[in-house]
Motif scaffolding. Sequence first.
Motif, mmCIF file in Angstrom:
data_model
loop_
_atom_site.group_PDB
_atom_site.id
_atom_site.type_symbol
_atom_site.label_atom_id
_atom_site.label_comp_id
_atom_site.label_asym_id
_atom_site.label_seq_id
_atom_site.Cartn_x
_atom_site.Cartn_y
_atom_site.Cartn_z
ATOM 1 N N HIS A 58 -14.283 -43.673 -10.190
ATOM 2 C CA HIS A 58 -15.753 -43.366 -9.858
ATOM 3 C C HIS A 58 -16.421 -44.772 -9.654
ATOM 4 O O HIS A 58 -17.452 -44.792 -8.782
ATOM 5 N N ARG A 59 -15.926 -45.884 -10.079
ATOM 6 C CA ARG A 59 -16.433 -47.191 -10.053
ATOM 7 C C ARG A 59 -16.239 -47.658 -8.552
ATOM 8 O O ARG A 59 -17.316 -48.131 -7.858
ATOM 9 N N GLY A 68 -10.604 -45.513 -13.283
ATOM 10 C CA GLY A 68 -11.933 -45.101 -13.471
ATOM 11 C C GLY A 68 -12.391 -45.000 -11.769
ATOM 12 O O GLY A 68 -13.284 -45.894 -11.425
ATOM 13 N N ASP A 98 -17.100 -43.917 -19.273
ATOM 14 C CA ASP A 98 -17.060 -42.227 -19.218
ATOM 15 C C ASP A 98 -15.677 -41.842 -19.605
ATOM 16 O O ASP A 98 -15.498 -40.442 -19.723
ATOM 17 N N ARG A 99 -14.507 -42.692 -20.079
ATOM 18 C CA ARG A 99 -13.358 -42.264 -20.136
ATOM 19 C C ARG A 99 -13.097 -41.058 -21.085
ATOM 20 O O ARG A 99 -12.562 -40.179 -21.097
ATOM 21 N N ALA A 101 -15.329 -38.953 -22.237
ATOM 22 C CA ALA A 101 -15.967 -37.719 -21.796
ATOM 23 C C ALA A 101 -14.798 -37.269 -20.781
ATOM 24 O O ALA A 101 -14.537 -35.884 -20.799
ATOM 25 N N ARG A 102 -14.416 -38.005 -19.885
ATOM 26 C CA ARG A 102 -13.387 -37.421 -18.701
ATOM 27 C C ARG A 102 -12.144 -37.194 -19.326
ATOM 28 O O ARG A 102 -11.522 -36.058 -18.909
ATOM 29 N N ARG A 103 -11.386 -37.570 -19.978
ATOM 30 C CA ARG A 103 -10.182 -37.777 -20.568
ATOM 31 C C ARG A 103 -10.055 -37.447 -21.705
ATOM 32 O O ARG A 103 -8.959 -37.097 -22.296
ATOM 33 N N GLY A 104 -10.962 -37.414 -22.817
ATOM 34 C CA GLY A 104 -10.685 -37.390 -24.063
ATOM 35 C C GLY A 104 -10.318 -38.502 -25.037
ATOM 36 O O GLY A 104 -10.241 -38.416 -26.176
ATOM 37 N N GLY A 146 -6.068 -40.965 -14.188
ATOM 38 C CA GLY A 146 -7.514 -41.221 -14.736
ATOM 39 C C GLY A 146 -8.344 -40.441 -14.577
ATOM 40 O O GLY A 146 -9.486 -40.672 -15.023
ATOM 41 N N LEU A 147 -7.803 -39.458 -13.997
ATOM 42 C CA LEU A 147 -9.063 -38.257 -13.813
ATOM 43 C C LEU A 147 -8.806 -37.117 -15.086
ATOM 44 O O LEU A 147 -9.554 -36.336 -15.271
ATOM 45 N N VAL A 148 -7.745 -37.026 -15.726
ATOM 46 C CA VAL A 148 -7.417 -35.698 -16.357
ATOM 47 C C VAL A 148 -7.143 -36.052 -17.848
ATOM 48 O O VAL A 148 -6.838 -37.187 -18.349
ATOM 49 N N LYS A 149 -7.204 -34.931 -18.669
ATOM 50 C CA LYS A 149 -6.868 -34.953 -20.259
ATOM 51 C C LYS A 149 -5.315 -34.911 -20.220
ATOM 52 O O LYS A 149 -4.831 -35.447 -21.173
ATOM 53 N N ASP A 180 -15.440 -48.559 -18.649
ATOM 54 C CA ASP A 180 -15.282 -47.514 -18.010
ATOM 55 C C ASP A 180 -15.776 -46.477 -19.480
ATOM 56 O O ASP A 180 -15.131 -45.857 -19.983
#
Lengths: 231, 231, 231, 231, 231, 231, 231, 231
Positions: free
Chosen positions: D134-135, D132, B8-9, B11-14, C165-168, B6
Amino acid sequence: MELNLDFDRHARRGYAEAVYCESKTPEQCQHAARQWAERARRVGDDSALGTLLFTRADDTHARAVLAELPDALHDPVARMLAWPPTPPEPTGGRVLVVCAGTSDLPVAREAAMTARHLGRRVETLNDVGVAGLHRILARREALETADVIVVVAGMEGALVPVVAGLVKAPVVAVPTSVGYGATFGGVTALLSMLSSCAPGVGVVNIDNGYGAGHLAAQIAAVGALSGGAND
Amino acid sequence: MELNLDFDRHARRGYAEAVYCESKTPEQCQHAARQWAERARRVGDDSALGTLLFTRADDTHARAVLAELPDALHDPVARMLAWPPTPPEPTGGRVLVVCAGTSDLPVAREAAMTARHLGRRVETLNDVGVAGLHRILARREALETADVIVVVAGMEGALVPVVAGLVKAPVVAVPTSVGYGATFGGVTALLSMLSSCAPGVGVVNIDNGYGAGHLAAQIAAVGALSGGAND
Amino acid sequence: MELNLDFDRHARRGYAEAVYCESKTPEQCQHAARQWAERARRVGDDSALGTLLFTRADDTHARAVLAELPDALHDPVARMLAWPPTPPEPTGGRVLVVCAGTSDLPVAREAAMTARHLGRRVETLNDVGVAGLHRILARREALETADVIVVVAGMEGALVPVVAGLVKAPVVAVPTSVGYGATFGGVTALLSMLSSCAPGVGVVNIDNGYGAGHLAAQIAAVGALSGGAND
Amino acid sequence: MELNLDFDRHARRGYAEAVYCESKTPEQCQHAARQWAERARRVGDDSALGTLLFTRADDTHARAVLAELPDALHDPVARMLAWPPTPPEPTGGRVLVVCAGTSDLPVAREAAMTARHLGRRVETLNDVGVAGLHRILARREALETADVIVVVAGMEGALVPVVAGLVKAPVVAVPTSVGYGATFGGVTALLSMLSSCAPGVGVVNIDNGYGAGHLAAQIAAVGALSGGAND
Amino acid sequence: MELNLDFDRHARRGYAEAVYCESKTPEQCQHAARQWAERARRVGDDSALGTLLFTRADDTHARAVLAELPDALHDPVARMLAWPPTPPEPTGGRVLVVCAGTSDLPVAREAAMTARHLGRRVETLNDVGVAGLHRILARREALETADVIVVVAGMEGALVPVVAGLVKAPVVAVPTSVGYGATFGGVTALLSMLSSCAPGVGVVNIDNGYGAGHLAAQIAAVGALSGGAND
Amino acid sequence: MELNLDFDRHARRGYAEAVYCESKTPEQCQHAARQWAERARRVGDDSALGTLLFTRADDTHARAVLAELPDALHDPVARMLAWPPTPPEPTGGRVLVVCAGTSDLPVAREAAMTARHLGRRVETLNDVGVAGLHRILARREALETADVIVVVAGMEGALVPVVAGLVKAPVVAVPTSVGYGATFGGVTALLSMLSSCAPGVGVVNIDNGYGAGHLAAQIAAVGALSGGAND
Amino acid sequence: MELNLDFDRHARRGYAEAVYCESKTPEQCQHAARQWAERARRVGDDSALGTLLFTRADDTHARAVLAELPDALHDPVARMLAWPPTPPEPTGGRVLVVCAGTSDLPVAREAAMTARHLGRRVETLNDVGVAGLHRILARREALETADVIVVVAGMEGALVPVVAGLVKAPVVAVPTSVGYGATFGGVTALLSMLSSCAPGVGVVNIDNGYGAGHLAAQIAAVGALSGGAND
Amino acid sequence: MELNLDFDRHARRGYAEAVYCESKTPEQCQHAARQWAERARRVGDDSALGTLLFTRADDTHARAVLAELPDALHDPVARMLAWPPTPPEPTGGRVLVVCAGTSDLPVAREAAMTARHLGRRVETLNDVGVAGLHRILARREALETADVIVVVAGMEGALVPVVAGLVKAPVVAVPTSVGYGATFGGVTALLSMLSSCAPGVGVVNIDNGYGAGHLAAQIAAVGALSGGAND
């Protein structure tokens, strides 16, 4: 009716039988009261067989027992009756009953009343849960001078290791069913007390104020009653 | 080999993904390390994807990862590896990791290392279980100045309500599997923490130092990172 | 009556005590209300001790409390009362309470009311369970701008890892007892949330909306209240 | 040796017996292989009795079976052997095996190999856990065109309701023992899947890839094999 | 009132949402009925959104729903309502619902009514528990010609492996809470079904007739609805 | 190394700290031994801090401790070490350790050694399980003259109510993990002891011989040590 | 109504079917009574099908059955009805039903009535729990002359190993749900009986007096009914 | 060494003591063997004390016992030793041991060997699980002529109600730990057998072949040994 009371228990163990009412009919409880009263009268002394306790008695149980033993002492908060109604003159050590929260009071009261009617001096300390630790720390003198301490707590039961870690005296721990969800009706407090990081703790069943008071009475009698054990 | 990291994590979650090694083969861990290294190199900046953590890594896992990322930081007590090896410059609030007993140290260390490599300032406090209450009471200043406190404890876990009852800061509670019998591999501590009579406690899985450190890092970032939330 | 309220809690922790009514008699709750009112009057400022909350209050509890504190705010869905009735001016970050299904609403409402009366800005999002995933995906902006998210869900509790999984922001997870059979009164949701594959989740007890709201309020205060932690 | 193989199963159910090796000695497995081979030779057609599968076979089991059936197919990751080694020509619908994480691969592979050797077309999708999201969302076409979907997941098993909520096809859910602490060796995933808020899910035992593949093969045969059921 | 019905489900999955009444107030159920009716009217076709089912509806729930949808079909034994009241013309394969004992009838009926209103042909077989094995053996033809079999059983649930071992069709197993003591409200039947020695079984939650009927309807649609899957 | 020994415990509680070795490394145990020895030497009296016990010590732990404290007493059956090696002169009442079967001996020995090194007179009684009731009935005199009785039993733990029902003295009950299947590693004995129909029983954790011996030592000190409690 | 009574059971097993009323409606019970009566009349002999028992019948069930079979025997304590009302002439060995406490009487009575109506001679012994061991030891002759002994006990169930250890006869153990807290509704007694250190015990479900009486009747028939087995 | 063998058991119960080796050291087992041999020699007749059985003996236990009793019979599959090695001349009824699968053989063998050495005629029937029901139905004659049937099964244990529903004889049910996941080491089979819908079943502990054989031997002796019970 086919009751088979253990009249011998006071002679054998020093403490008389108790009648657990919750799973008995009022008629069965009344029948037990009558048999006891008759036997005591035959002996000619109300306290010859020791004090008879009725535990977990709701109002219908209480009425049934009082019909037979009208002078019995009835404490509806502790859900108990005692006969003879006056506790014996106290002997042995001092029992301190410590209670974490207001919701635990009925169980604490059952423990205190049991120990008192089995012949011990009893003091109590209420609402001293660890969420406000200053409350229990303010009572260290009471804790340090007791011969045995009964700790009554629900939820996570953390008062037990905190108290046990502060004192010389043995601690009798009583988990209560106070709480919801992950407290599982007292199971969490029970397991927590069994796992206490501070040694010196003996645990009884959930909500078992009677058992705790009985055990505390026996512990406080060590030395005093067993005679020259320590000479 | 069919890995689907993942990337992207961060960028998405910090916070970047972590690889949980325990149920993976060393080959799978090495493969993940290689994919990550390649992607980072393509971006041209080791920390562009955030810090990659490997958790629950035994020696064979560690060797496999180090074969791919020779400069990764490996802490065998925490059973972790981090890459890049240097934690980012700390931002946000202060995390305090409090540990009940020496046996709980590996989990406490995993929590501290995680929070540090996710960018927070971390302090630690060890061997302050409630059986000797004076030890934690002596550290009230440290407790009162932390922004978030991670409490790591096994057995009955009573340190959690004691700490939570003393402070303003949120508490992240980590039960450990330390103990035997009625501790049930950490279940008793887990249930005890969930039943804490003091509010202000968020619980993570048994022995989950990583999860605790991650959550603490996120909590300590509130205000600092989310920007003008409180204006 | 032997109550021992923790009047010091607001000064010590920043949040006043709450009275858990479920295992107390209405008389005990009324007694607590009276003691509080008297103490507050003595101080001469209703909010000097912070906001007093009564949780898990059924109608008889509510009537007993209102007899003492007639202007208390009573929300029968949340089964709560608050006094003083007006929440303090909000400070700190924003709390978002997300609720999987209509059946989970009472718990979600308890969380929201708690956080609001402890001084935070609170928003809510209802009926966004994962069986219809588009519902939660449509609200990503609300999710991404919150400082802390409370997720309330029963059954399998899958909304928690999906949101985390979507947020900071840190997630406070509240399992509810909604469901039957293998949901075991919320235990399945509880275990599921503790086992979340997405890190960043702190779990509270089953149906514990109060605890979730309290923890969220503390988290949202990080940075804002602790002062220069992040400089 | 007293084996009593169910040679009739292929005729009766359409699928031959499988030998579960884990609690058998290698000798017992070899003995079963020999009996099967002899019976098949007597019939004069290797596949007359259907495909014989050996499940949960470690290396010693595998060697014992291969001593008797040297051309059997052995997949050490799936811990299976199949004989005859070539799967039958596929009939019926399409089976899609979806796997949450790399650690779940052995179970997913067992499911896929079972369904394939019972005569179905099988596709796989790996490492698409909800942390994640999106996967999995990126693979909606594969999900929507499958006739039956096997979802393999450990930890909190949240992939199951997410997938079931997106598709028309029935979902066979396989919890795995991946995780630690409150995952309880797959029990949490099991309970979570049984409590799925999205209907359309049939659950098999923890780590039971074989059972999932078998059930999926039967489901994908509905319509195709039962003939004119829908006319 | 804050309902967020999943109107899209019929289009997405082929089956409309169901309202689980047990943990909702009658008002919430009535509100859902109204929203559904309004939406359907706007579309101008009662069945455009599929059949709306209300499950676990007691008498007060039923009255509230019927106030909004007076022509809904109400089966008090199955504790369900369906609207529109007439099931769609059946397509796909045949569903057979098999029930171990008279006490399991409500759950069996819920399964049958669900599958029928989701568009399948449904037959039933009652009181065929294994204590009198001749009863199920006498019905082998019915078992062998079904496309999918729902087996509903409480106590030890042994009917499941017995049926699964006799047939080609997939079996959907529904444990019921019938029994006492060591049946643990259906847990024993649940675990027994998950551990079935005969493969080909997918298990749903305890007493979950709705889930079983839904899954059976989906399975019986394989081949028939998915089009050319088997060509 | 970050140890924080509770040197104050002997002064505060009358009994020194014990080091639980099982979840510690040999190095950590050795380090504890060294710190203790240094502190004792500084005070100038080996027993000034009380007796230090090491529990659950395997051979590697023992060697590590003996490297620091070569004259420590090591009992490999009890898995304990004690330093100073000679127990103090006994005071207080008599402790009787009763053991149901040969398999329970290690735990019984741990209890006896603990009580003896905490300063009590200890006797033991082995292999007197209730399956041959005459064995325990033959020892009634020993039972009746003890001040506190420790009962160690696995399997169903029935020895506890049998002993408690015969005596005046308090009983400390220790469940052991002896058994298989439905004994659940001691849980059955634990629950059985907590449910004892005879009152007067305090239970400790499974296999917790140390805790039982500690509690028994405290109980046997009541009266003797607390001074004039009973005058 | 769709009942499918097992009329064949008496011919096949020697004992007729019983109707478990608890999870049935009174109408269903009445319907079963009617079908039985009709079938018996057709055969022309009330006892041709054996004795029909109704178990766990509350008052409404009883009235419904008596409406159909007015001469049926109804014992409200045992919660049973029997038809024909007169037990058959006893054959086979003697059954002794032993009961630990007054609270266990309903279950003991169910066991005794079942065995008697299945054709055995039955004696009973009440209130002989191990807390007063002399009570059971005083009845050794009754114990030693029985052919099979049913032991009924709640709480910790210790009466079972005590009795089994004294006799030659097989013991049928019935745990009851008497108790609270850690007795877990009979689970503790159940596990305790399964873990009995004395062999010779067969356990039935919690509160299952019917099952115990049935099994005891079968055991007492061995030798007597199976004919020349021992020649 | 402090062993306290129950030499009186054969005289008292008709069956001698057995030594459970699993939690004993080889030395303890050898010691028991020696004490037994010495006592037997003193009496002057090897079988005067009955047959001594050693159960759960691994190879090291076996060697230790054989060093003392070189002519003892050792069956490594059953993990047992018997001395004297020749079973007594059989008396009483016939015992049939029925085994569901090959994996259950060790437990079945332990049951058979126990019953045989306690003096009964024993037959066995293997690999007749319900997944292929024809296998058990083909053996109805053997089932119908046995005096007592021991059913050994793991997984879901469904063979028990199937067998019990077919026969007059009492059934002794032995759950085994065969299986994985939701079989929970035999707990599922245990609960399933306790919940059997067919009456006439007595359950013993998981994997307890010894207990089952013992109980079966006692049951088969009813009538034969108790003398004129049925006249």
